[in-house]
Design a protein around this motif. Structure first.
Motif, short mmCIF file in Angstrom:
data_model
loop_
_atom_site.label_atom_id
_atom_site.label_comp_id
_atom_site.label_asym_id
_atom_site.label_seq_id
_atom_site.Cartn_x
_atom_site.Cartn_y
_atom_site.Cartn_z
N VAL A 14 0.91 -1.14 0.18
CA VAL A 14 -0.01 0.15 -0.01
C VAL A 14 0.93 1.15 0.01
N GLU A 15 0.63 2.23 -1.04
CA GLU A 15 1.50 3.12 -0.95
C GLU A 15 0.72 4.55 -1.23
N VAL A 16 1.00 5.69 -0.29
CA VAL A 16 0.21 6.89 -0.42
C VAL A 16 1.46 7.90 -0.88
N ASP A 17 1.39 8.31 -1.99
CA ASP A 17 2.39 9.34 -2.59
C ASP A 17 1.86 10.52 -2.94
N GLY A 18 1.98 11.76 -2.22
CA GLY A 18 1.14 12.73 -2.54
C GLY A 18 -0.40 12.81 -2.67
N ASP A 19 -0.82 12.86 -3.78
CA ASP A 19 -2.44 12.78 -3.98
C ASP A 19 -2.83 11.40 -4.27
N ARG A 20 -1.88 10.48 -4.71
CA ARG A 20 -2.50 9.12 -5.29
C ARG A 20 -2.03 8.01 -4.32
N ALA A 21 -3.03 7.22 -4.28
CA ALA A 21 -2.92 6.03 -3.30
C ALA A 21 -2.80 4.70 -4.37
N GLU A 22 -2.16 3.98 -4.04
CA GLU A 22 -2.00 2.64 -4.97
C GLU A 22 -2.11 1.52 -3.87
N ILE A 23 -2.42 0.31 -4.37
CA ILE A 23 -2.45 -0.91 -3.71
C ILE A 23 -2.04 -2.00 -4.64
N PHE A 24 -1.33 -2.72 -4.17
CA PHE A 24 -0.62 -3.75 -5.18
C PHE A 24 -1.09 -5.16 -4.48
N VAL A 25 -1.65 -6.11 -5.12
CA VAL A 25 -1.81 -7.45 -4.67
C VAL A 25 -1.24 -8.61 -5.34
N ARG A 26 -0.35 -9.18 -5.00
CA ARG A 26 0.45 -10.00 -5.61
C ARG A 26 0.80 -11.62 -5.41
N ASP A 27 0.44 -12.48 -5.95
CA ASP A 27 0.71 -13.76 -5.63
C ASP A 27 1.49 -14.32 -6.52
N ARG A 28 2.32 -15.50 -6.23
CA ARG A 28 3.23 -16.16 -7.17
C ARG A 28 2.47 -17.42 -7.60
N GLY A 29 1.26 -17.48 -7.76
CA GLY A 29 0.50 -18.79 -8.08
C GLY A 29 0.54 -19.17 -9.74
N LYS A 30 -0.63 -19.89 -9.89
CA LYS A 30 -0.25 -20.25 -11.21
C LYS A 30 -0.93 -19.33 -12.45
N GLY A 31 -1.45 -18.43 -11.71
CA GLY A 31 -1.82 -17.36 -12.87
C GLY A 31 -3.16 -17.74 -13.74
N PHE A 32 -3.65 -16.89 -14.58
CA PHE A 32 -4.84 -17.11 -15.37
C PHE A 32 -4.89 -16.23 -16.74
N ASP A 33 -5.83 -16.75 -17.58
CA ASP A 33 -5.89 -15.98 -18.90
C ASP A 33 -6.56 -14.78 -18.54
N THR A 34 -6.24 -13.55 -18.54
CA THR A 34 -6.87 -12.31 -18.33
C THR A 34 -8.08 -12.21 -19.25
N ASP A 35 -7.97 -12.76 -20.72
CA ASP A 35 -8.87 -12.40 -21.49
C ASP A 35 -10.25 -13.29 -21.36
N GLY A 36 -9.86 -14.46 -21.25
CA GLY A 36 -10.77 -15.57 -21.23
C GLY A 36 -11.10 -15.73 -19.48
N VAL A 37 -11.74 -14.79 -18.85
CA VAL A 37 -11.88 -14.98 -17.45
C VAL A 37 -13.06 -15.94 -17.26
N PRO A 38 -12.57 -17.10 -16.52
CA PRO A 38 -13.60 -17.94 -16.35
C PRO A 38 -14.96 -17.54 -15.50
N GLU A 39 -15.90 -18.20 -15.58
CA GLU A 39 -17.02 -17.99 -14.80
C GLU A 39 -16.74 -17.67 -13.59
N ASP A 40 -16.17 -18.49 -12.80
CA ASP A 40 -16.05 -18.44 -11.34
C ASP A 40 -14.96 -16.90 -10.96
N ARG A 41 -14.65 -16.48 -12.06
CA ARG A 41 -13.73 -15.50 -11.62
C ARG A 41 -14.38 -14.02 -12.09
#
Lengths: 405, 213
Positions: free
Chosen positions: A342-369
């Motif tokens: 989580v970073e707050v820098d000036g007027d901007r706030a950002e949150i990154f959520v990261r895992d080193r898992g198996k990943g998925f196809d962002t274009d064909g997001v399956p039903e459960d996603r």
């Protein structure tokens, strides 16, 4: 230089101590009340508080000698200070003598008769006051009430100092009286009385005042340590409870890990977190969301925060989106750990959520996603933010949430 | 490459045994210590490549060990290893001379990796340490300050630290920024140097606020 008043004010106001000193000197020269203010502040200003309470975990470790409280640079500067203090005394003495001689030569109101009594009285007072100031540094103990405070920890040296101070003042008074024996008897008595009262007040003043203040400080310390003891008792209970639960569920590794992890978090936040503003700030809310995900899904979530800000409506939405991303990562990625930044820098706030898992196809997001599309991206867009998802079978998934606050 | 020679300093026997069993095949553990005195003795006697140093140690803590060893052997490299993630401890031990800071829940392979890095003269930053450093060096930059180079992070260093704080490994940072791993290491070492040497006003104030200095 004398008692650190100027330095203290400078610290407080964030300006150079030279500036403060110059102001004092100017105020003394024009009208003379600078010296008065200085003396009053010397009285009233607390010494830089030596007993700032550290986080309990750190305090306990420090008490146990498991960590050195001061990193090396500190010792250096301390040594320098001590050296400075010796130079300071010499400088004070030299300046004092110079001023006195100057006054004497110029014949400024201080007649020859008055000169030596004033010198004696001044030196004596200076000795006693300085001693009382140093006595303050020694911890207040019940064993040696007034004497302990006056003498401090200096031992024989400070006894001599106080004695010399008293003798000097006595001499001053005597010399003064002898030189003025032409005054009428009434005048003598009045002067003597006045001198006695003033003398007593001046001598006793510093320690009476400090005495009461130290007693207050001590009471505060006792209350604090009591609070600490209560908290420790409470924690021991919770830790013991968890250990009992762990033993009972020893054949369910997942449950054991979950219990241990949540207890660790509990303990850690008590031991090392400085404040508990969970519900009001972005980083607090993000940490809590991470803790919830960790508890309900049994995957460790590491949160690192940089900067912080108040939790607005938009930012709460961002935290909810981040929580959804963490849940996704915990449920689907198969990663054994989730990193949240989580970073707050000036007027901007950002949150990154990261895992080193198996990943998925962002274009064909399956039903459960669908959670990703609706709860994460949709939610961010509704509140004027942005969500970017990057996923790859090799490196895992990263969700980046941004918002102007 | 020959095995790294490592000394493990921790006051808990269980933890030392755990480390030994976890990384004992990948590195050569040549000595152990349980408090400041035994640690200094073990380090001076074996002159290891890397010392794994617990922050909390009877006799004055890890910083005391570093102080005593560095007086005679300034070349010994320390990697701090602790359960504490309090800013006081993390920044304190780095300012005292450690080349890196990792928490005790680090995995065996990551630890071996970190030991190698420290032995090669590089710095090891955990995500949390990177976060602390970003925090410490944030705020307005006073261009007129004398130690300008020491007192602020370059844009690139900031980017590198951000990625580390996000949980990226050096390799991943390199790929993300299109630079080599070696360059990432250079940036991190430079940040470490600044952290150890800087007297930057904001850093001092940040430290004072957290009672570090």
């Amino acid at each position: 230089m004398v008692s650190g008043v100027a330095g203290g004010i400078a610290d407080h106001l964030g300006v150079s101590d030279t500036v403060v000193r110059l102001v004092f000197i100017a105020a003394t020269v024009f009208g003379g009340f600078g010296a008065l203010i200085y003396a009053a502040l010397w009285f009233l200003m607390p010494l830089a508080a030596p007993t700032v309470p550290a986080a309990p975990g750190l305090a306990a470790h420090t008490r146990g000698g498991l960590r050195s409280d001061q990193p090396p640079p500190m010792t250096e500067s301390k040594a320098r200070k001590r050296e400075k203090s010796r130079g300071q005394v010499t400088a004070l003495v030299v300046v004092g003598i110079g001023v006195l001689l100057l006054l004497n030569v110029a014949g400024f109101g201080v007649a020859g008769k008055m000169f030596w009594p004033l010198v004696f009285a001044g030196t004596g007072l200076a000795l006693i006051w300085r001693q009382a100031d140093e006595g303050q540094k020694a911890a207040w103990t019940n064993k040696a009430p007034t004497l302990g405070l006056l003498l401090g920890k200096g031992g024989l040296k400070s006894v001599i100092r106080v004695a010399v101070g008293l003798i000097l003042i006595g001499t001053a008074v005597t010399v003064f009286l002898v030189q003025n024996n032409r005054l009428s008897m009434v005048g003598d008595v009045l002067v003597a009385l006045l001198l006695a009262v003033v003398g007593l007040g001046v001598i006793a003043g510093p320690w009476v005042h400090r005495l009461s203040r130290d007693l207050n400080a001590e009471r505060g310390e006792r209350i604090r340590s009591q609070e600490r003891a209560d908290m420790a008792a409470h924690l021991h209970d919770s830790v013991l409870q968890t250990l009992a639960l762990i033993q009972k569920q020893a054949n369910d590794p997942r449950a054991v890990v979950k219990l241990a992890r949540s207890q660790e978090r509990d303990l850690r936040s008590w031991l090392y977190d400085e404040d508990d503003t969970t519900d009001q700030t972005l980083s607090g809310a993000a940490k809590r969301a991470a803790a919830e995900v960790e508890d309900s899904h049994g995957v460790p979530v590491e949160v690192v925060t940089v900067g912080d800000c108040e939790l607005t409506e938009g930012l709460s939405a961002m935290v909810r989106a981040a929580r959804e991303s963490m849940v996704n990562a915990a449920k689907h990625s198969g990663a054994d750990k989730i990193d949240v930044f989580v970073e707050v820098d000036g007027d901007r706030a950002e949150i990154f959520v990261r895992d080193r898992g198996k990943g998925f196809d962002t274009d064909g997001v399956p039903e459960d996603r669908l959670g990703l599309r609706h709860s994460v991206m949709g939610r961010m867009e509704r509140h004027g933010g942005r969500a970017t998802v990057r996923s790859d079978p090799e490196t895992g998934t990263e969700v980046r949430l941004e918002m102007d606050r | 490459m020959s095995q790294r020679r490592v000394v493990v300093i921790d006051d808990h026997d269980m933890f030392r045994a755990g480390v030994r069993s976890e990384i004992g095949t990948a590195v050569e553990i040549v000595g152990e210590g349980a408090d400041v005195d035994s640690a200094v003795k073990a380090i001076v006697a074996t002159e290891p490549d890397v010392v794994l140093l617990d922050v909390h140690l009877p006799g004055g803590g890890g910083t005391e060990v570093m102080k005593q060893v560095h007086q005679r052997h300034p070349e010994v490299k320390f990697l701090a290893l602790s359960v504490s993630d309090a800013a006081e401890d993390v920044i304190g031990v780095i300012r005292a001379g450690a080349r890196g800071y990792v928490t005790k829940n680090i995995s065996g392979t990551e630890l071996v990796d970190a030991i190698g890095r420290v032995a090669d003269g590089d710095a090891v930053f955990s995500p949390r340490l990177a976060g602390f450093v970003l925090d410490a060096f944030s705020g307005a930059i006073d261009i007129a300050s004398v130690d300008e180079d020491l007192d602020r992070l370059s844009q690139r260093e900031r980017e590198v630290l951000r990625l580390i704080a996000r949980g990226y490994a050096y390799k991943e940072v390199a790929r993300e920024l299109f630079i080599s791993v070696k360059t990432v290491e250079t940036h991190v070492s430079s940040v470490l140097r600044k952290l150890q040497l800087s007297n930057r006003h904001e850093l001092t104030r940040w430290a004072t606020d957290r009672r570090l200095v």
